[in-house]
Design a protein around this motif. Structure first.
Motif, PDB file in Angstrom:
ATOM      1  N   GLU A 288       0.780  -1.223   0.134  1.00  0.00           N
ATOM      2  CA  GLU A 288      -0.016   0.124   0.138  1.00  0.00           C
ATOM      3  C   GLU A 288       0.723   1.220  -0.008  1.00  0.00           C
ATOM      4  O   GLU A 288       2.009   1.344   0.260  1.00  0.00           O
ATOM      5  N   ALA A 289       0.105   2.438  -0.439  1.00  0.00           N
ATOM      6  CA  ALA A 289       0.962   3.711  -0.695  1.00  0.00           C
ATOM      7  C   ALA A 289       1.805   4.128   0.664  1.00  0.00           C
ATOM      8  O   ALA A 289       2.930   4.561   0.311  1.00  0.00           O
ATOM      9  N   ARG A 290       1.443   3.911   1.861  1.00  0.00           N
ATOM     10  CA  ARG A 290       1.811   4.568   3.125  1.00  0.00           C
ATOM     11  C   ARG A 290       3.285   3.654   3.173  1.00  0.00           C
ATOM     12  O   ARG A 290       4.072   4.236   3.860  1.00  0.00           O
ATOM     13  N   ASN A 291       3.361   2.392   2.564  1.00  0.00           N
ATOM     14  CA  ASN A 291       4.726   1.925   2.863  1.00  0.00           C
ATOM     15  C   ASN A 291       5.791   2.218   2.156  1.00  0.00           C
ATOM     16  O   ASN A 291       6.869   1.965   2.339  1.00  0.00           O
ATOM     17  N   ALA A 308       9.813   3.522  -9.268  1.00  0.00           N
ATOM     18  CA  ALA A 308       8.472   2.722  -8.903  1.00  0.00           C
ATOM     19  C   ALA A 308       8.211   1.929 -10.080  1.00  0.00           C
ATOM     20  O   ALA A 308       8.666   2.259 -11.131  1.00  0.00           O
ATOM     21  N   SER A 309       7.533   0.991  -9.947  1.00  0.00           N
ATOM     22  CA  SER A 309       7.389  -0.046 -11.001  1.00  0.00           C
ATOM     23  C   SER A 309       5.925   0.569 -11.662  1.00  0.00           C
ATOM     24  O   SER A 309       5.406   1.344 -10.741  1.00  0.00           O
ATOM     25  N   VAL A 313       2.672   2.604  -9.760  1.00  0.00           N
ATOM     26  CA  VAL A 313       2.182   4.009 -10.292  1.00  0.00           C
ATOM     27  C   VAL A 313       0.722   3.807 -10.744  1.00  0.00           C
ATOM     28  O   VAL A 313      -0.100   4.585 -10.357  1.00  0.00           O
ATOM     29  N   ASP A 314       0.562   2.682 -11.276  1.00  0.00           N
ATOM     30  CA  ASP A 314      -0.852   2.299 -11.442  1.00  0.00           C
ATOM     31  C   ASP A 314      -2.050   2.235 -10.263  1.00  0.00           C
ATOM     32  O   ASP A 314      -3.062   2.914 -10.279  1.00  0.00           O
ATOM     33  N   ALA A 315      -1.339   2.195  -9.146  1.00  0.00           N
ATOM     34  CA  ALA A 315      -2.111   1.902  -7.793  1.00  0.00           C
ATOM     35  C   ALA A 315      -2.124   3.269  -7.341  1.00  0.00           C
ATOM     36  O   ALA A 315      -2.654   3.446  -6.180  1.00  0.00           O
ATOM     37  N   GLU A 316      -1.372   4.163  -7.925  1.00  0.00           N
ATOM     38  CA  GLU A 316      -1.403   5.687  -7.188  1.00  0.00           C
ATOM     39  C   GLU A 316      -0.424   5.774  -5.926  1.00  0.00           C
ATOM     40  O   GLU A 316      -0.789   6.847  -5.112  1.00  0.00           O
TER      41      GLU A 316
END
Ligand SMILES: Cc1cc2nc3c(=O)[nH]c(=O)nc-3n(C[C@H](O)[C@H](O)[C@H](O)COP(=O)(O)OP(=O)(O)OC[C@H]3O[C@@H](n4cnc5c(N)ncnc54)[C@H](O)[C@@H]3O)c2cc1C
Length: 396
Positions: A288-291, A308-309, A313-316
């Motif tokens: 998840e983003a916060r990690n 980033a992969s 990036v797709d997961a924002e």
């Protein structure tokens, strides 16, 4: 035009297997081609053992190529700073120019840019043609395309190279259309073929699974955009001299389809990945983003940048400007950390030329380990905090 000769086709399926675009179906032992999907590549024609497929191509009118000579490099600048890819293109351009016994010209657009031509000559250009006009102060692809097309029609270069940057990718295709020639986007290799006089333009194709070499045999100029960090710049030589030409272009502002409203810089405190010596990249394994704060902390402890992969990036979790890979950026740092990244071919296309690759992945069979110089098989949530702690201790 492509067609199946019903009398010859037995529906053997050889063409179906040869078609990379899923454009062929076999019904009642007869092949048929979906023209919406077909690219007229001709692979099916060669594969048919019964000569049951005919491809008729339009006769291409060859132009008088002898009128075209010299290599042009588009000297992208923003706020008076030349983009690093320009120096790389001048390095490659010098090499091509000596093989082609041609002149290497840098072409520059902007406003108040009088000081830049000397820098381009010091980096390998024989000549600089520039347009210094307030209308070109801010990048606008219609105006830049107009300027480049106008100059290309006037001077007739044999080759035009530009960086595959946001700017280059935006206006160079317009130029190719306006001057009616071909363009190979996103090249990773350029060579000269002395026999044919063609530029061999190599780029990844089919999702990065093959390298395709593309030529522009019937038209000039031969146009290519080239990725950053795949060619080498020459050392700066202030002793070089060259010719500088100031040109003018008339812009038809009434027919413009777009307007420049303003420029908003991306709000990020993170270092630009294309220039970084150390990059720490995270992937879907971060969950998840916060990690990503863990990735940022590791990057910061090494004075590096965050990559980033595409999955991340797709997961924002990260902005697109940090994406490494075929549809992101090509990077060539001294050290590249890949963390929780599987190593898909499209990711490798952007980072495999890094000098030293360190990968952390819990799956020992992850493809990233095939390119890694150092592989750590383990849970990133355990390994990364230890690494950060240790690096901070050492650097303290
Ligand atoms: C035309 C095209 C262009 C593309 N362009 C790009 C591109 O530019 N860049 C790009 O990156 N991709 C690109 N892709 C996508 C690419 O194919 C992959 O889907 C993508 O790279 C996968 O990202 P990932 O490795 O983060 O995710 P995944 O493939 O899902 O891998 C996640 C990895 O994390 C590991 N992991 C999970 N949990 C942990 C843990 N706790 N500790 C350690 N490891 C863990 C897993 O073992 C796995 O290997 C493109 C695809 C296409 C079709």
């Amino acid at each position: 035009m492509i067609e199946i000769i019903d009398e010859k086709c037995i529906g053997c399926g050889a063409c179906l297997r040869a078609c990379a675009y899923d454009a062929i179906t076999i019904t009642d032992k007869l092949a048929s081609i979906n023209l919406d999907k077909c690219t007229l590549c001709g692979a099916c024609v060669k594969s048919c053992p019964f000569d049951a497929i005919i491809l008729r191509r339009k006769e291409v009118q060859s132009m008088d190529k002898s009128q075209y000579s010299g290599i042009w490099v588009y000297a992208e600048q923003r706020d008076g700073v030349i983009a690093p890819v320009v120096y790389e293109l001048l390095g490659k351009g010098r090499d091509l120019a000596s093989q082609m016994e041609a002149e290497l010209t840098a072409v520059l657009f902007g406003s108040d840019i009088d000081s830049l031509p000397a820098d381009l000559i010091a980096h390998g250009a024989d000549k600089v043609i520039y347009v210094d006009d307030p209308a070109l102060k801010h990048f606008q692809d219609e105006r830049y395309a107009k300027a480049m097309s106008h100059l290309a029609q006037k001077y007739k270069p044999a080759v035009i190279l530009a960086g595959a940057t946001v700017m280059g990718r935006s206006f160079i295709p317009r130029v190719a259309v306006q001057i009616h020639t071909g363009l190979t986007a996103d090249c990773t290799g350029l060579e000269y073929d002395p026999e044919s006089g063609n530029l061999l333009q190599t780029r990844p194709a089919f999702g990065g699974n093959i390298m395709a070499t593309i030529i522009t045999p019937n038209h000039r100029p031969q146009m290519a955009t080239v990725r950053h960090k795949v060619m080498n710049p020459l050392p700066r030589d202030d002793g070089r001299s060259g010719i500088v030409i100031l040109e003018q272009v008339d812009f038809d502002f009434d027919s413009q389809m777009s307007m420049w409203l303003g420029f908003e810089k991306e709000k990020t405190a993170l270092v630009n990945i294309t220039e970084a010596n150390i990059i720490v990249s995270g992937g879907r394994g971060l969950k998840e983003a916060r990690n990503f704060t863990m990735i940022e902390e590791l990057a910061e402890s090494l004075d590096g940048a965050v990559g980033a992969s595409r999955a991340a990036v797709d997961a924002e979790w990260m902005p697109y400007s940090h994406q490494v890979g075929q549809t992101g950026k090509t990077v060539k740092p001294n050290i590249y950390f890949s963390i929780g990244i599987s190593g898909a071919i499209q990711h490798l296309a952007g980072m495999s030329s890094a000098d030293y690759i360190i990968s952390i992945n819990k799956d020992p069979d992850a493809p990233i380990f095939k390119v890694a110089d150092l592989g750590i098989v383990g849970d990133l949530f355990e390994v990364v905090p230890i690494l950060i702690k240790r690096i901070k201790e050492i650097r303290a």
